[in-house]
Design a protein around this motif. Sequence first.
Motif, PDB file in Angstrom:
ATOM      1  N   GLY A 186      36.976  41.278  32.407  1.00  0.00           N
ATOM      2  CA  GLY A 186      35.952  41.811  31.437  1.00  0.00           C
ATOM      3  C   GLY A 186      34.930  42.586  32.403  1.00  0.00           C
ATOM      4  O   GLY A 186      33.745  42.851  31.944  1.00  0.00           O
ATOM      5  N   GLY A 187      35.414  43.072  33.490  1.00  0.00           N
ATOM      6  CA  GLY A 187      34.596  43.835  34.282  1.00  0.00           C
ATOM      7  C   GLY A 187      34.823  45.303  34.161  1.00  0.00           C
ATOM      8  O   GLY A 187      35.735  45.872  33.414  1.00  0.00           O
ATOM      9  N   SER A 228      32.120  45.788  38.701  1.00  0.00           N
ATOM     10  CA  SER A 228      31.188  45.095  38.202  1.00  0.00           C
ATOM     11  C   SER A 228      31.781  44.137  37.484  1.00  0.00           C
ATOM     12  O   SER A 228      32.880  44.061  36.830  1.00  0.00           O
ATOM     13  CB  SER A 228      30.018  45.707  37.227  1.00  0.00           C
ATOM     14  N   ALA A 229      31.376  42.698  37.299  1.00  0.00           N
ATOM     15  CA  ALA A 229      31.783  41.786  36.323  1.00  0.00           C
ATOM     16  C   ALA A 229      30.504  40.918  36.206  1.00  0.00           C
ATOM     17  O   ALA A 229      29.481  40.933  36.941  1.00  0.00           O
ATOM     18  CB  ALA A 229      32.988  41.371  36.871  1.00  0.00           C
ATOM     19  N   ARG A 230      30.684  39.984  35.444  1.00  0.00           N
ATOM     20  CA  ARG A 230      29.619  38.800  35.137  1.00  0.00           C
ATOM     21  C   ARG A 230      29.534  38.319  36.422  1.00  0.00           C
ATOM     22  O   ARG A 230      30.500  38.184  37.411  1.00  0.00           O
ATOM     23  CB  ARG A 230      30.223  37.830  34.111  1.00  0.00           C
ATOM     24  N   PRO A 231      28.092  38.034  37.219  1.00  0.00           N
ATOM     25  CA  PRO A 231      28.265  37.318  38.344  1.00  0.00           C
ATOM     26  C   PRO A 231      29.086  36.446  38.816  1.00  0.00           C
ATOM     27  O   PRO A 231      29.837  36.164  39.886  1.00  0.00           O
ATOM     28  CB  PRO A 231      26.905  37.061  38.453  1.00  0.00           C
ATOM     29  N   SER A 232      29.236  35.436  37.931  1.00  0.00           N
ATOM     30  CA  SER A 232      29.902  34.214  38.283  1.00  0.00           C
ATOM     31  C   SER A 232      31.534  34.564  38.194  1.00  0.00           C
ATOM     32  O   SER A 232      32.421  33.922  38.881  1.00  0.00           O
ATOM     33  CB  SER A 232      29.779  33.337  37.072  1.00  0.00           C
ATOM     34  N   ARG A 233      31.992  35.732  37.767  1.00  0.00           N
ATOM     35  CA  ARG A 233      33.356  35.880  37.972  1.00  0.00           C
ATOM     36  C   ARG A 233      33.683  37.021  38.971  1.00  0.00           C
ATOM     37  O   ARG A 233      34.828  37.497  39.132  1.00  0.00           O
ATOM     38  CB  ARG A 233      33.685  36.774  36.623  1.00  0.00           C
ATOM     39  N   THR A 235      23.040  41.361  39.127  1.00  0.00           N
ATOM     40  CA  THR A 235      23.612  42.356  38.134  1.00  0.00           C
ATOM     41  C   THR A 235      25.247  42.391  38.083  1.00  0.00           C
ATOM     42  O   THR A 235      25.816  43.123  37.506  1.00  0.00           O
ATOM     43  CB  THR A 235      23.167  43.880  38.411  1.00  0.00           C
ATOM     44  N   ARG A 260      27.061  43.597  40.353  1.00  0.00           N
ATOM     45  CA  ARG A 260      27.845  44.720  41.122  1.00  0.00           C
ATOM     46  C   ARG A 260      28.253  44.414  42.332  1.00  0.00           C
ATOM     47  O   ARG A 260      27.750  43.897  43.300  1.00  0.00           O
ATOM     48  CB  ARG A 260      26.903  46.027  40.781  1.00  0.00           C
TER      49      ARG A 260
END
Lengths: 488, 420
Positions: free
Chosen positions: B374-375, B321-326, B348, B350
């Motif tokens: 940051g994921g 998972s990570a922020r979607p844009s990353r 989300t 994922r």
Amino acid sequence: MSVPLSSKTVRDLRSIVGAAHVITDPDRLLAYESDGLTQYRAAPSAAVLPASSDEVARVVERLHGEGIAIVPRGAGTGLSGGALPSEGAVVLGTARMNRILEVDPDDRLAVVQPGVTNARLTEATRPFDLYYAPDPSSQSTCTLGGNVAENSGGPHCLKYGVTSRYVTGLTVVLAGGRVARLGGSGRVASGGLDLTGLFVGSEGCFGIATAIEVRLLPLPASVRTLLAIFDTMEAAGHAVTGIIGSGLMPAAVEIIDRATIEAVEASVFAAGYPKGVGAALVVEFDGTEAGLDADADRAERCCLEVGAREVRRARSEEERLGLWKGRKKAFGAMGRIAPDLLVQDATVPRTRLPHVLASITEIGKQYELRIANVFHAGDGNLHPNILFDRADPDELERVERASHEIMKLCVDAGGTITGEHGVGIDKRAYMGLVHNETELDMLRRVRGVFDADHLFNPGKVVPDAVETPAEPVGSERASAAHAEAGAP
Amino acid sequence: MSATTAFVDALAGLDRSELGAHAGLRRALRGSGLGPPEAILHPSDTAQTAEVMRSASEHGFGVLPFTSGAHREPARPSAATSPNRPWLGLCTDRLRGIEVYEAADLTLTAGAGTSMEEIDTALRANGQWAPFDPPHARDRSLGGLVADGGFGPLATGYGELRNHVLGMTAVTGDGRVLRLGGRVVKNVAGFDLVRAVTGSRGSLAILTSVTVRAFPLPAVDLVLSLRAARLEELLEAAARVRTAPVLPASCLLYERPDGEGEGAVLLVRLHGAASTVDADRTRLAAHLGRPLDVVAADRAAAAVVHARDAAWGRAVRLELSARPSRLSPLLGIVRAMDPVELALDPFTGRLRVGLEAVEADTVETLSASVEAAGGALRVSAAPSPGVVGMGTTLSEDEARLTDDLRRAFDPRGVLWPAYA
């Protein structure tokens, strides 16, 4: 009575946050003696207003190092005495931590400091056609930090859910001043415990959130608001059951009763309700324009089928605000007709509302008390408001007995003692109605995981193993200002 | 008769079974280094469950709760648990049945061993449903689902499962019975221990009963799709859906072999009244600058399940998972690992990755990149036990709080956590 801090402690605090932001003057500390539940008052030793996570950590380290308790405070709009200073405690106010740290429209999230007000966050995200969904009625004043502490709800959480659904990560200062990061929207795959979810609603007993990451939603394209007028509360209750039972998902379903309507109409907030009505129901739908009229039509039919006297529909934003006026201003209006107001927020399964409301009326008669009901009918979150005069000791005693009976009634109906205001100091004595000693002990243990020495907001939420009932302090009147700021 | 056998035998009145009868559990145990359980017990109620836990705690046994075990991630003994420690399997299959279903209140309480299929059938008979769709959702038990805390693409429109668990009866490692939460949708009477237990994977307490929120069935469930040869070709469209003025019920971008050949699909579901869904579809197409294809009604349900279960059943499964844009650069690293299946939730953030095999050093390299973004990353299935559970780690503070919470719920370490 407040316990003064040593001059060295005060000096140290001033060196951390700046001299202007450590308040020890008794006159200035008056503002920190209570929150929105003004019948409880106590003077703190001092109030400290840090401006950053680092300053919070250093203040906490300094005070906890000396065994001094800290009472976190947002805007002070809480209605459970959660920000009431305990003896010798220092209030840590988040008012200066009011920066929006990030708005990320691509990922639909924002990161804010705890002193940012709920409404300001939505204002800041509106240019991106986004908003922050939880909307406690005090949203123009209350802060996100306070919302996190209380797991706040609001009229629209029927459809959208409460604060914990939207908080995806936190930076927190824990006991002793440790800064920890919990969760984060990018870290859902970690497989760890939901520490963020556990922290939300911990009422300042676990630590202080210094950065809050929240999820944002696209602004609803349109809204439809109905106001239905009923001769009886029972009919209004049936209308709610019909609306929800028909599969509709309104954004909000709110009821105000006869006593409240009379108070509103007698005040400067008069909303133009007909005289002698039994209840008024506000129903709101939001979303894509195309389906809203059909939803509103169905809800209107549900109301008319159970005998609504009339159903009004807002045709403009101005009219919408007019339909909401009676609901939004109810607490302000009641503050003008009685010296004191006891606001409860027990929650019951929605289908038990008619029985519970009828029983509350009976309790009011039995104890010769005026009880006005304003509530989130869609999710069974009651707000029976007992109007009284604290100067009358006999009436005060009847209020306390009636209050206990209402709580017990709601718990016996399958409900709970608080749906959104929190336990704080006010409902601590009622915790035994919903939890046995084993469960209370577990709550104490979990609190101990975060704060072994109970130096964050001591004396709140969980009763001591051997309870000594907290007595209200002083005889403060529930002012209109309080009602305005903290109305649920 | 040994002392330990005597203690197990003393738990009179409990049904028992043999490990041979539980293929799912056997699979979850593979490579864990543990021998077979001393017994597998089937308590029929909360009191019996508490009795088992008290006795196990007293005699130093570990306990592993499961229903079928088929969906449990491979078990790993924690550092504090000796592989030689005797243990019991606690099967929740007799804790089944719907206890209270108040359709008008949109709440349902059922035994933890109740199958989601049974719950789904009961809800649908009243025009309601529970929009919880982790992989194989209908084959799971309610307790297993809540203990895992897993969620699927419908979390976009309805919120994650944990938002809809209203209450539970849970038995701690030392046999204390906790009734947490309740049957109302708003409840702040004390700290939110329901949140702590939901998703704790049996490491804090054993669930015996759970109350969840139900939802009205949408009048229309429209399934839309876009197809391309590779998932990367649909990333931009997925990002556009994320920023659209319409919030879909779900949106999943996946790549898996299917009957129509290998390829990538962006699957979007719109829920609501017919007129609303129609308007949303038009707005979505305008925002994307292209229309989405409507999946025929007779194929929609299968398409939804096919997407939901993507990248689940392979030998190796990575949960990232990570922020979607990353996510995009991380996807590049994953692609180099030669994945067989991929499932990416653009809302989300994922990404689930199905592989045939993976090396530990490859996981470490990916883990470092995910950490830097940051994921989070977790290997949730792998044939090699040394690889299962690898990934990013919790921060020092999160790890300490987690350990302390476990001790609060399970002071003697009876509940053998699925994760070290």
